[in-house]
Design a protein around this motif. Structure first.
Motif, PDB file in Angstrom:
ATOM      1  N   UNK A   2      47.235  36.859  72.812  1.00 27.35           N
ATOM      2  CA  UNK A   2      48.029  37.042  74.023  1.00 27.35           C
ATOM      3  C   UNK A   2      48.949  38.235  73.839  1.00 27.35           C
ATOM      4  N   UNK A   3      49.349  38.835  74.958  1.00 27.26           N
ATOM      5  CA  UNK A   3      50.184  40.022  74.890  1.00 27.26           C
ATOM      6  C   UNK A   3      51.576  39.715  74.346  1.00 27.26           C
ATOM      7  N   UNK A   4      51.943  38.433  74.237  1.00 26.30           N
ATOM      8  CA  UNK A   4      53.268  38.085  73.732  1.00 26.30           C
ATOM      9  C   UNK A   4      53.283  37.895  72.224  1.00 26.30           C
ATOM     10  N   UNK A   5      52.128  37.785  71.596  1.00 22.75           N
ATOM     11  CA  UNK A   5      52.072  37.660  70.145  1.00 22.75           C
ATOM     12  C   UNK A   5      52.281  39.037  69.537  1.00 22.75           C
ATOM     13  N   UNK A   6      53.294  39.166  68.718  1.00 17.31           N
ATOM     14  CA  UNK A   6      53.577  40.435  68.058  1.00 17.31           C
ATOM     15  C   UNK A   6      53.154  40.311  66.605  1.00 17.31           C
ATOM     16  N   UNK A  59      52.837  45.443  66.915  1.00 14.70           N
ATOM     17  CA  UNK A  59      52.088  45.620  68.155  1.00 14.70           C
ATOM     18  C   UNK A  59      51.936  44.270  68.851  1.00 14.70           C
ATOM     19  N   UNK A  60      51.794  44.314  70.156  1.00 18.97           N
ATOM     20  CA  UNK A  60      51.462  43.141  70.972  1.00 18.97           C
ATOM     21  C   UNK A  60      50.170  43.508  71.684  1.00 18.97           C
ATOM     22  N   UNK A  61      49.064  42.955  71.229  1.00 15.60           N
ATOM     23  CA  UNK A  61      47.769  43.386  71.748  1.00 15.60           C
ATOM     24  C   UNK A  61      47.561  44.848  71.371  1.00 15.60           C
ATOM     25  N   UNK A  62      47.356  45.705  72.373  1.00 13.39           N
ATOM     26  CA  UNK A  62      47.193  47.137  72.128  1.00 13.39           C
ATOM     27  C   UNK A  62      48.468  47.921  72.413  1.00 13.39           C
ATOM     28  N   UNK A  63      49.576  47.231  72.600  1.00 10.59           N
ATOM     29  CA  UNK A  63      50.842  47.860  72.956  1.00 10.59           C
ATOM     30  C   UNK A  63      51.721  48.028  71.714  1.00 10.59           C
ATOM     31  N   UNK A  64      52.204  49.238  71.480  1.00 12.16           N
ATOM     32  CA  UNK A  64      53.123  49.471  70.377  1.00 12.16           C
ATOM     33  C   UNK A  64      54.490  48.914  70.760  1.00 12.16           C
ATOM     34  N   UNK A  65      55.029  48.071  69.892  1.00 15.04           N
ATOM     35  CA  UNK A  65      56.377  47.528  70.056  1.00 15.04           C
ATOM     36  C   UNK A  65      57.356  48.400  69.279  1.00 15.04           C
ATOM     37  N   UNK A  66      57.029  48.657  68.009  1.00 16.10           N
ATOM     38  CA  UNK A  66      57.901  49.444  67.137  1.00 16.10           C
ATOM     39  C   UNK A  66      57.043  50.153  66.097  1.00 16.10           C
ATOM     40  N   UNK A  95      61.646  48.167  76.132  1.00 19.24           N
ATOM     41  CA  UNK A  95      61.632  46.740  76.500  1.00 19.24           C
ATOM     42  C   UNK A  95      61.785  45.793  75.302  1.00 19.24           C
ATOM     43  N   UNK A  96      61.608  46.304  74.076  1.00 23.10           N
ATOM     44  CA  UNK A  96      61.643  45.465  72.880  1.00 23.10           C
ATOM     45  C   UNK A  96      62.871  45.714  72.012  1.00 23.10           C
ATOM     46  N   UNK A  97      63.780  46.561  72.472  1.00 28.80           N
ATOM     47  CA  UNK A  97      64.974  46.856  71.689  1.00 28.80           C
ATOM     48  C   UNK A  97      65.897  45.651  71.616  1.00 28.80           C
ATOM     49  N   UNK A 102      62.649  47.147  64.635  1.00 28.06           N
ATOM     50  CA  UNK A 102      62.831  48.319  63.766  1.00 28.06           C
ATOM     51  C   UNK A 102      63.474  47.906  62.447  1.00 28.06           C
ATOM     52  N   UNK A 103      64.431  47.004  62.495  1.00 27.69           N
ATOM     53  CA  UNK A 103      65.063  46.529  61.260  1.00 27.69           C
ATOM     54  C   UNK A 103      64.057  45.879  60.325  1.00 27.69           C
TER      55      UNK A 103
END
Length: 190
Positions: A2-6, A59-66, A95-97, A102-103
């Motif tokens: 799912x797109x919410x799983x990082x 990443x969440x799916x194919x989306x870079x989070x950090x 949206x993920x800050x 990053x920490x």
């Protein structure tokens, strides 16, 4: 997934999937536009491949989070050469800050560097970011250090950046004071 799983993923430079690479590049173009001017306007690499970057991403799916990458370089203050690894290109999409991504990457990169063949780990950052990196890396500020950046040591320019370091080998521990005595010259990553 799912797109919410990082999830955490890691890639050596040549193995970074294009979909992730171009998200990072697009964000870098917005955040650090000076690295994409003149002859670098059409740049299609994140960091000069000469520095052997190792990418760490959430990443969440194919989306870079950090994103963060660790680069390798040799530094030679006061005539002694050290193998240095440094985290760079640290970014978190808006949206993920404030969620700690990053920490977590800085902590992961710090452990990775400490377990590597590096003599020392270096973080060069803006003064206002020093607390973030010190808190997440556990590395010590070197307040007396002066950092100069440029392709040619004789024409390198002093930066306002501050230095945090982790002295990992006996050689680097014995020469810690060297990093505050003479400017630390770094070639530009571009």
């Amino acid at each position: 997934m799912s797109s919410e799983e990082v999830q955490l993923v890691e890639f050596d430079d040549g193995a970074l999937p294009p979909l992730l690479k171009y998200q990072v590049l697009s964000f870098l173009r917005i955040v650090w536009p000076d690295g994409f001017t003149g002859s670098l306007r059409h740049r299609d690499w994140i960091t000069n491949p000469e520095y052997d970057p190792h990418h760490m991403l959430y990443i969440a799916g194919d989306l870079v989070v950090s994103h963060l990458e660790v680069v390798h370089r040799d530094v030679t203050p006061e005539g002694v050469t050290y193998r240095a690894y440094a985290p760079t290109s640290v970014l978190t999409f808006p949206p993920f800050r404030r969620e700690g991504w990053a920490g977590k990457l800085v902590e992961k990169a710090s452990r990775w560097i400490e377990e590597s063949d590096a003599d020392l780990g270096l973080i060069c950052c803006e003064p206002e970011s020093q607390g973030f990196y010190a808190r997440n890396s556990g590395w010590d500020p070197v307040p007396e250090a002066r950092i100069v950046v440029g392709d040619d040591k004789t024409r390198a320019e002093l930066t306002p950046q501050v230095l945090l370091a982790c002295f990992l080998t006996e050689k680097s521990q014995q020469h810690r004071e060297t990093f505050g005595q003479a400017p630390l010259w770094l070639k530009d990553e571009l």
